[in-house]
Design a protein around this motif. Structure first.
Motif, mmCIF file in Angstrom:
data_model
loop_
_atom_site.group_PDB
_atom_site.id
_atom_site.type_symbol
_atom_site.label_atom_id
_atom_site.label_comp_id
_atom_site.label_asym_id
_atom_site.label_seq_id
_atom_site.Cartn_x
_atom_site.Cartn_y
_atom_site.Cartn_z
ATOM 1 N N GLY A 147 -9.993 1.360 -1.990
ATOM 2 C CA GLY A 147 -9.511 0.044 -2.380
ATOM 3 C C GLY A 147 -8.031 -0.116 -2.149
ATOM 4 O O GLY A 147 -7.571 -1.185 -1.753
ATOM 5 N N MET A 148 -7.251 0.945 -2.376
ATOM 6 C CA MET A 148 -5.798 0.859 -2.191
ATOM 7 C C MET A 148 -5.450 0.646 -0.730
ATOM 8 O O MET A 148 -4.583 -0.152 -0.392
ATOM 9 C CB MET A 148 -5.135 2.140 -2.713
ATOM 10 C CG MET A 148 -5.256 2.322 -4.216
ATOM 11 S SD MET A 148 -4.526 3.871 -4.748
ATOM 12 C CE MET A 148 -2.858 3.659 -4.210
ATOM 13 N N VAL A 149 -6.156 1.366 0.171
ATOM 14 C CA VAL A 149 -5.882 1.225 1.595
ATOM 15 C C VAL A 149 -6.260 -0.163 2.069
ATOM 16 O O VAL A 149 -5.542 -0.813 2.823
ATOM 17 C CB VAL A 149 -6.637 2.296 2.399
ATOM 18 C CG1 VAL A 149 -6.420 2.096 3.895
ATOM 19 C CG2 VAL A 149 -6.187 3.679 1.974
ATOM 20 N N ASN A 150 -7.438 -0.644 1.583
ATOM 21 C CA ASN A 150 -7.854 -1.991 1.978
ATOM 22 C C ASN A 150 -6.841 -3.032 1.520
ATOM 23 O O ASN A 150 -6.528 -3.978 2.244
ATOM 24 C CB ASN A 150 -9.233 -2.312 1.383
ATOM 25 C CG ASN A 150 -10.349 -1.608 2.155
ATOM 26 O OD1 ASN A 150 -10.213 -1.355 3.345
ATOM 27 N ND2 ASN A 150 -11.431 -1.278 1.478
ATOM 28 N N SER A 151 -6.318 -2.855 0.331
ATOM 29 C CA SER A 151 -5.316 -3.798 -0.179
ATOM 30 C C SER A 151 -4.062 -3.766 0.679
ATOM 31 O O SER A 151 -3.461 -4.807 0.966
ATOM 32 C CB SER A 151 -4.969 -3.458 -1.635
ATOM 33 O OG SER A 151 -6.118 -3.570 -2.456
ATOM 34 N N ALA A 152 -3.643 -2.554 1.091
ATOM 35 C CA ALA A 152 -2.455 -2.435 1.929
ATOM 36 C C ALA A 152 -2.666 -3.090 3.287
ATOM 37 O O ALA A 152 -1.790 -3.775 3.818
ATOM 38 C CB ALA A 152 -2.079 -0.960 2.102
ATOM 39 N N LEU A 153 -3.865 -2.870 3.848
ATOM 40 C CA LEU A 153 -4.167 -3.474 5.143
ATOM 41 C C LEU A 153 -4.195 -4.991 5.050
ATOM 42 O O LEU A 153 -3.704 -5.695 5.934
ATOM 43 C CB LEU A 153 -5.504 -2.950 5.662
ATOM 44 C CG LEU A 153 -5.552 -1.452 6.003
ATOM 45 C CD1 LEU A 153 -6.950 -1.055 6.404
ATOM 46 C CD2 LEU A 153 -4.572 -1.125 7.102
ATOM 47 N N GLU A 154 -4.785 -5.506 3.988
ATOM 48 C CA GLU A 154 -4.835 -6.947 3.811
ATOM 49 C C GLU A 154 -3.431 -7.524 3.599
ATOM 50 O O GLU A 154 -3.108 -8.597 4.118
ATOM 51 C CB GLU A 154 -5.740 -7.296 2.624
ATOM 52 C CG GLU A 154 -7.203 -7.005 2.878
ATOM 53 C CD GLU A 154 -8.054 -7.252 1.643
ATOM 54 O OE1 GLU A 154 -7.485 -7.690 0.621
ATOM 55 O OE2 GLU A 154 -9.260 -6.999 1.701
ATOM 56 N N ALA A 155 -2.602 -6.783 2.853
ATOM 57 C CA ALA A 155 -1.227 -7.240 2.642
ATOM 58 C C ALA A 155 -0.462 -7.293 3.956
ATOM 59 O O ALA A 155 0.302 -8.222 4.220
ATOM 60 C CB ALA A 155 -0.522 -6.321 1.644
ATOM 61 N N ARG A 156 -0.660 -6.280 4.821
ATOM 62 C CA ARG A 156 0.022 -6.288 6.115
ATOM 63 C C ARG A 156 -0.465 -7.440 6.985
ATOM 64 O O ARG A 156 0.321 -8.087 7.682
ATOM 65 C CB ARG A 156 -0.184 -4.961 6.837
ATOM 66 C CG ARG A 156 0.420 -4.941 8.226
ATOM 67 C CD ARG A 156 0.452 -3.573 8.837
ATOM 68 N NE ARG A 156 1.454 -2.722 8.200
ATOM 69 C CZ ARG A 156 1.829 -1.538 8.695
ATOM 70 N NH1 ARG A 156 1.302 -1.090 9.813
ATOM 71 N NH2 ARG A 156 2.730 -0.817 8.075
ATOM 72 N N ASP A 317 7.500 -1.527 6.846
ATOM 73 C CA ASP A 317 6.267 -0.959 6.282
ATOM 74 C C ASP A 317 6.322 -0.981 4.757
ATOM 75 O O ASP A 317 6.306 0.067 4.108
ATOM 76 C CB ASP A 317 6.079 0.471 6.806
ATOM 77 C CG ASP A 317 4.790 1.101 6.303
ATOM 78 O OD1 ASP A 317 3.806 0.360 6.081
ATOM 79 O OD2 ASP A 317 4.770 2.339 6.118
ATOM 80 N N PRO A 318 6.388 -2.179 4.155
ATOM 81 C CA PRO A 318 6.428 -2.221 2.683
ATOM 82 C C PRO A 318 5.114 -1.779 2.048
ATOM 83 O O PRO A 318 5.086 -1.420 0.874
ATOM 84 C CB PRO A 318 6.715 -3.703 2.393
ATOM 85 C CG PRO A 318 6.210 -4.437 3.590
ATOM 86 C CD PRO A 318 6.437 -3.524 4.753
ATOM 87 N N GLU A 319 4.035 -1.793 2.837
ATOM 88 C CA GLU A 319 2.738 -1.342 2.288
ATOM 89 C C GLU A 319 2.642 0.177 2.230
ATOM 90 O O GLU A 319 1.687 0.714 1.672
ATOM 91 C CB GLU A 319 1.594 -1.868 3.169
ATOM 92 C CG GLU A 319 1.555 -3.374 3.312
ATOM 93 C CD GLU A 319 2.481 -3.874 4.407
ATOM 94 O OE1 GLU A 319 2.787 -5.084 4.438
ATOM 95 O OE2 GLU A 319 2.929 -3.038 5.225
ATOM 96 N N ARG A 320 3.632 0.858 2.866
ATOM 97 C CA ARG A 320 3.702 2.321 2.865
ATOM 98 C C ARG A 320 2.469 2.954 3.500
ATOM 99 O O ARG A 320 1.911 3.929 2.991
ATOM 100 C CB ARG A 320 3.913 2.857 1.444
ATOM 101 C CG ARG A 320 5.219 2.378 0.830
ATOM 102 C CD ARG A 320 5.515 3.066 -0.479
ATOM 103 N NE ARG A 320 6.778 2.596 -1.039
ATOM 104 C CZ ARG A 320 7.308 3.020 -2.177
ATOM 105 N NH1 ARG A 320 6.652 3.943 -2.883
ATOM 106 N NH2 ARG A 320 8.453 2.562 -2.611
ATOM 107 N N LEU A 321 2.078 2.389 4.623
ATOM 108 C CA LEU A 321 0.983 2.995 5.378
ATOM 109 C C LEU A 321 1.476 4.165 6.234
ATOM 110 O O LEU A 321 0.674 4.912 6.778
ATOM 111 C CB LEU A 321 0.335 1.943 6.270
ATOM 112 C CG LEU A 321 -0.425 0.820 5.540
ATOM 113 C CD1 LEU A 321 -0.887 -0.234 6.522
ATOM 114 C CD2 LEU A 321 -1.597 1.384 4.761
ATOM 115 N N GLY A 322 2.772 4.268 6.380
ATOM 116 C CA GLY A 322 3.333 5.413 7.101
ATOM 117 C C GLY A 322 3.556 5.171 8.577
ATOM 118 O O GLY A 322 3.935 6.098 9.298
#
Length: 944
Positions: A147-156, A317-322
């Protein structure tokens, strides 16, 4: 769905039909539409559209194009909802083109049809890109908190939508012209011809090796960057080779010089993305920052690469996906101008534009020549009348002696040679006296403050000194040449009758030989003067004084400032010999009738008095060193106590002597402190033997700076070792001291040439602060007067007295240097000006010439980091101040044009200190703009 390319800009081709309706990649056609695959009678168009993530499209072009075959299987049609994929598109070999009038007829219908299909494509692209880019990440994320990764992807994805990059904006268009790998002047056919020439020189067996690629394409100054570019282009071809052929080099050249911004951006992205995964990590960002810093000779930036890489990742990269992707790099590039708003450009006005347009009107040749002549007279009338007066005096003296000796008996033997020699001698005596006045610095400084400065160009005192020296050389050649080559031989060859009649009463003995004439007091003193003057004049020339002549040891001591300084003191002997030479004349008269001592008496006494004053005044100016600092670029800063009787103006200079280096040598340096400061400061750059020794002496007592202090080495009153003694003398006048009489200032300093203008900036700042305090006190007084009761007219006596209002309304400071460490010299002053100048009176621009110009791919990332860091922290990464650093050299024509536009009808003082080449360019530009409109530029150059 089949994979798409990374770029969101797609090219689709649509079938045109006789009814004018279009089938946009659909398996079924609209009513009334006739679809044909590969028909020879159909006409086709090619449409370019931009698909954006907010379900909107931008129609870019509708062009006649080749027909296409659309082969869509039933499976793909059902799966894609009637969508066609780029993979299913293949071009037919035989096509027709539509005419422009038919395109206009159905372009609107085409756009409406395309919008509907593009929306479907947009949704499909989003689903596809996520599933492709993050499939591996999502698999592990679904197992461990997906869920955290999906949220980051959606935010990006949402942030990408909000970016709304519209490339039609002017700022974006400027950015799109950036990322050049090769300068514009080398992109043409001649550029490729140069590359071919280099290939022929460097190729081995028809191949150019990777190590020679940089030199071959003209990037030998940034070899590391060129090698990374080579590797990126090779990876595109799925190759890892150490050599390429001529044809492959040409292919590389075409890619490097591609006019498409997307293509250049992709190449830049590939340079960073070494593992070809379509993502850039923080470590890869760090590597490219270090590479760019190395190419641009920014050692400090290289040391802080890790910090700036983290800054870029934090922003992109504010979502911190790296990792970051291509569109994020594009976003930073296109929006850097928004971050760089802390150094606004000068603005135009409609009146100024019309003013500048007047200069574009074609004038007749006679009108241009007359305008040039009028301007020349306006700019140089002071010099013209002084030089004219000087020349007329010399002509008068020459003619006086010429006709005087024509009446003498000796003329019958020696003829006009004697007249020419005596006329030249008279001008020589006059110029030997006059040459001392321009170097009487105390007198010149005092005369600057009198009304004589309105008529006499005291700024040109050194140039006048050199001009007089040239006239002396001419007079010596005429005088000595006539005597040796003409007069003496005629005396020796004179007949006994002519000698006894015309010359006997001059010599009072038998007819002299040639050797008798040379060995007499007149000949000996003349020969000695010629030798001493030849030495002094030669060592005073620019080639010797500036160490441009390289001599082997021990003759290398004949070059440099020391040789010039000591050899000039030989003129003390020359003046003594000149007086003796004037007394022992061949055609003798009583000594008191001779004119040589009359010419020299006043100037020699004045100059001697000045030197005596300097000697005693330097002893009374006891200074105490407060701070010593050694900065990068071999610059020594000395801060000392200010004697109570030492009063000076900004722009002036003083002489400095250090007995530990030499007890006799005095050297001039611009004062960098402001008159309102309670100390004196100078900045000395190591350029000669004396300054080199001075730096060595002070380096021995300095220590590494403590935390928070600038400089490589520092010392102050608390230093354990005692500081060397220092003597000062001055102040002395300079062109920059008259800055207050101008409405606007343009201050241009090259390297250490910025020193006279630092004092002016600080003085302007102090005046700004005082004026604001004065305005506040007047405002407070007004309020108190309004609130008071029973006031009478006598209360007006308590109103604060307004000081003289500063005439200068704006100042523009341009500092051009080639070393990043130079900005440390005046970092404190720049930060102080930027902080206290709330009204924007002073505008500062730093230029670093070692960095490639803005728009070059080698400096693109540095520009991005520079803009981002200032937006975040308020500090320029290059200068370490709040003042923006521009790259390469200023466009001076544009600078003056903007000043002329912004300040109509103003009187602008242009003050320059640096190499003569730029001085000539600025002077010529001032001349050009003065003829265009009402703004007047007055150019002044500092002389060393």
């Amino acid at each position: 769905m089949r994979p798409f390319s990374k770029n969101d800009r797609r090219r689709w081709s649509f079938d045109s039909v006789s009814a004018g309706r279009l089938a946009v990649g659909s398996a079924s056609t609209s009513p009334g539409t006739e679809c044909s695959n590969g028909g020879y009678g159909e006409e086709f168009v090619e449409v370019t559209i931009d698909l954006q993530d907010d379900d909107t499209i931008v129609l870019r072009s509708v062009e006649p194009a080749t027909a296409i075959n659309i082969d869509i299987s039933s499976d793909e049609t059902s799966a894609g909802g009637g969508m066609m994929t780029p993979a299913s598109i293949s071009r037919s070999p035989t096509m027709k083109r539509t005419s422009s009038n038919r395109l206009r007829q159905f372009s609107q219908e085409l756009k409406a049809e395309a919008v509907a299909k593009a929306k479907q494509l947009s949704h499909e692209l989003k689903r596809f890109s996520w599933s492709r880019s993050f499939s591996g990440t999502l698999t592990s994320a679904n197992q461990n908190g997906g869920g955290m990764v999906n949220s980051a992807l959606e935010a990006r994805a949402l942030r990408k939508q909000r970016a709304q990059l519209d490339r039609t904006r002017s700022s974006a268009q400027r950015a799109l012209r950036g990322l050049r790998f090769i300068s514009n002047k080398n992109k043409n056919v001649e550029g490729w011809n140069d590359v071919q020439t280099n290939f022929e020189k460097l190729a081995k067996n028809g191949y150019i090796y990777r190590s020679d690629f940089a030199q071959c394409i003209g990037m030998k100054d940034s070899k590391e960057f060129a090698l990374e570019l080579y590797d990126a282009l090779s990876r595109r071809r799925r190759l890892k080779v150490e050599k390429i052929s001529h044809d492959e080099l040409y292919e590389y050249w075409l890619q490097i010089n591609d006019d498409s911004f997307d293509s250049r951006l992709q190449i830049f992205f590939d340079i960073v993305d070494k593992n070809e995964d379509g993502r850039i990590t923080e470590e890869e960002v760090k590597e490219i920052i270090m590479l760019s810093a190395s190419a641009n000779k920014l050692s400090r930036l290289k040391e802080q690469a890790e910090e700036y890489a983290a800054l870029i990742m934090e922003e992109l990269d504010p979502e911190r996906l790296g990792y970051i992707e291509l569109w994020q790099l594009e976003t930073l590039l296109l929006q850097k101008d928004t971050y760089l708003n802390y150094s606004q450009a000068l603005s135009y006005t409609s009146q100024a534009l019309s003013q500048n347009l007047q200069g574009l009107r074609k004038n007749s040749r006679i009108h241009r020549m007359s305008s040039d002549f009028v301007y020349f007279m306006q700019e140089n009338w002071k010099r013209i009348w002084v030089l004219s007066l000087w020349i007329m005096i010399m002509i008068g003296l020459f003619l006086w002696k010429f006709f005087q000796y024509k009446q003498k008996d000796a003329f019958h033997v020696m003829g006009y040679c004697l007249l020419t020699a005596k006329g030249a001698a008279e001008t020589l005596k006059f110029n030997m006296a006059l040459i001392l006045f321009p170097v009487c610095r105390n007198t010149i400084t005092w005369l600057r403050s009198t009304r004589l400065s309105y008529f006499i160009p005291f700024d040109d005192n050194i140039n006048f000194h050199k001009t007089i020296a040239g006239a002396i050389v001419v007079a010596v050649i005429l005088h000595v040449g006539d005597h040796i080559a003409c007069d003496f031989p005629r005396i020796v060859r004179a007949t006994e009758y002519d000698y006894n009649r015309y010359l006997f009463h001059y010599f009072q003995h038998k007819q002299p030989t040639y050797f008798d004439l040379v060995k007499g007091p007149e000949g000996i003193t003349g020969i000695l003067m010629i030798i001493l003057m030849a030495i002094s004049f030669t060592l005073a020339t620019r080639w010797f004084r500036r160490n441009l002549v390289k001599l082997p040891k021990p003759f290398d001591r004949l070059t440099g400032f020391n040789a010039f300084w000591y050899s000039h003191h030989l003129f003390i002997i020359v003046y003594v010999l000149l007086v003796l030479h004037g007394i022992f004349l061949y055609f003798a008269k009583p000594w008191y009738v001779h004119t040589t001592w009359m010419y020299l008496a006043v100037p020699v006494l004045l100059y001697g008095g000045e030197r005596t004053l300097r000697y005693f005044r330097s002893g009374s100016y006891s200074v105490r060193l407060l701070k010593v600092a050694i900065y990068p670029g071999n610059v020594l800063t000395l801060q000392m106590s200010k004697p109570s009787q030492f009063r000076y103006k900004s722009g002036q200079y003083m002489f400095v002597q250090c007995p530990a280096v030499s007890p006799f040598e005095w050297h001039p340096f611009s004062i960098t402190s402001a008159p309102g400061d309670d100390y004196l400061s100078i900045h000395i750059r190591q350029l000669g033997d004396w300054t080199q020794e001075l730096k060595r002496v002070f380096s021995e007592v300095c220590e590494p700076p403590v935390a928070g202090k600038s400089g490589l080495l520092r010392a102050d009153e608390t230093t354990k070792k005692s500081l060397p003694k220092l003597l000062i003398d001055g102040p002395y006048g300079a062109p920059a001291q008259d800055y207050r009489k101008y409405d606007v200032l343009l201050l241009v300093g090259l390297g250490i040439g910025a020193t006279p203008f630092i004092s002016i900036l600080k003085d302007l700042l102090n005046n700004i602060v005082k004026m604001e305090e004065q305005a506040d006190s007047i405002s407070d007084f007004s309020r108190s007067s309004e609130n008071s009761t029973g006031s009478n007219s006598g209360n007006n006596a308590n109103t604060p007295r307004g000081k003289k209002i500063l005439k200068t309304t704006n100042a523009y400071f341009y500092w051009v240097t080639r070393e990043q460490g130079s900005f440390d010299w005046f970092k404190g002053v720049m930060n102080e000006v930027a902080e206290l100048d709330q009204r924007g009176v002073i505008e500062m621009h730093n230029y670093l010439t070692s960095v490639y110009e803005e728009g070059d791919a080698r400096s693109a990332l540095i520009t991005m980091v520079q803009a981002l860091n200032h937006a975040k922290n308020g500090v320029d990464i290059v200068s370490g101040t709040s003042v923006r650093t521009h790259f390469a050299r200023p466009n001076w024509k544009k600078v003056l044009s903007k000043l002329s536009s912004k300040h109509c009808n103003a009187r602008i003082g242009v003050f320059y200190c640096g190499v003569p080449v730029l001085g000539k360019e600025l002077s010529k530009l001032c001349n050009t703009f003065n003829q265009k409109g009402s703004t007047k530029f007055e150019f002044h150059k500092e002389h060393f």
